[in-house]
Design an enzyme around this catalytic site. Sequence first.
Site, PDB file in Angstrom:
ATOM      1  N   LYS A   1       0.840  -1.206   0.000  1.00 43.99           N
ATOM      2  CA  LYS A   1       0.000   0.000   0.000  1.00 43.99           C
ATOM      3  C   LYS A   1       0.874   1.255   0.000  1.00 43.99           C
ATOM      4  CE  LYS A   1      -3.635  -2.656   2.055  1.00 43.99           C
ATOM      5  NZ  LYS A   1      -4.210  -3.263   3.259  1.00 43.99           N
TER       6      LYS A   1
ATOM      7  N   GLN B   1      -5.277  -1.915   9.389  1.00 46.02           N
ATOM      8  CA  GLN B   1      -4.927  -3.212   8.807  1.00 46.02           C
ATOM      9  C   GLN B   1      -5.401  -4.344   9.726  1.00 46.02           C
ATOM     10  OE1 GLN B   1      -3.302  -3.764   5.724  1.00 46.02           O
ATOM     11  NE2 GLN B   1      -3.902  -5.843   6.177  1.00 46.02           N
TER      12      GLN B   1
ATOM     13  N   ASP C   1     -11.589   1.873   3.345  1.00 52.95           N
ATOM     14  CA  ASP C   1     -11.707   0.412   3.248  1.00 52.95           C
ATOM     15  C   ASP C   1     -13.175  -0.034   3.213  1.00 52.95           C
ATOM     16  OD1 ASP C   1      -9.716  -1.405   2.840  1.00 52.95           O
ATOM     17  OD2 ASP C   1      -9.076  -1.520   4.933  1.00 52.95           O
TER      18      ASP C   1
END
Length: 280
Positions: free
Chosen positions: A51, A95, A118
Amino acid sequence: MEIIDGKALAKNIRENLKKDVEQLKEKGVYPKLAVILVGNDKASQIYVKSKNKACTELGIDYEEVLLGENTTMKELLDIIDELNERKDISGILLQSPIPEGLDINEAFRRISPSKDVDGFNPVSMGKLCLNQDTFVSCTPYGIMKMFETYNIEIKGKHAVILGRSNIVGKPMALNLLNRDATITICHSKTKNLSEITKQADILISAIGKKNFVTADMVKPGAVVIDVGINRTEDGLFGDVDFENVKEKTSYITPVPGGVGPMTVAMLMNNVVKAAKQQQE
Ligand code: NDP
């Protein structure tokens, strides 16, 4: 049979986004992603690195918040609050997985919906459920982009999804339902699984078991999308027995080089979208 080239498609998307970022910067808008990593999960460290690399390539600013294994829920929520408040942060990504004892759903809930790149906040998921514009979680979004680019028809098709996680299976099903597919979701308690998969015009596997989907489970001419990532000593594998399944399909994604690169590209897409929306 055509192999869907997720790597090439993702590169194309990233190139277009790079131009968007340049234009935003000319207007004084600097997209920035903040990634929170809690603990020492090895796979997460690899994902976070990719990322970071994607952000650098596109000219998106990137900030990593590294928190130790013993971080408390309060500390994590305080960090999220701080990032929510900061004007220079366009998108926030937590994450997963996070260490046991921490409540990931509470953490996702805390991320401001306007920065939820996300798409895991209940507001984002609820909007997806209601077929309203929102941040769509990156893996299903990437798969929808693949269908669009390859002109794969969804309307009226029977899509069977293996896996019901909040991250992949459920949002995948909602995306396809919103596009008029008929949906079946299978999970570990599903009976006669291969009888169901054999009816799929579109078969999406998001389970995490190497060679789970075998040729006898696939209808001739089906579109097969392999989300699985299974790391073994012999390399990286999906859920699908690719070599034996591919000849039966009309389209199939490989692992690696299929869904994975698209996931990162759509994350970048969501960060740029967030920056644009916040500017407006
Ligand atoms: P989860 O472990 O959260 O979910 C797995 C799902 O598979 C569950 O719903 C589980 O059912 C179901 N399942 C497990 N065993 C069986 C079985 N024998 N038959 C039917 N269903 C079964 O995983 P994720 O959704 O997070 O990820 C799935 C896979 O996709 C993993 O390999 C992950 O690494 C990969 N992944 C890849 C991404 C990419 O960008 N390519 C992004 C995200 C994930 P139940 O709910 O009943 O337990």
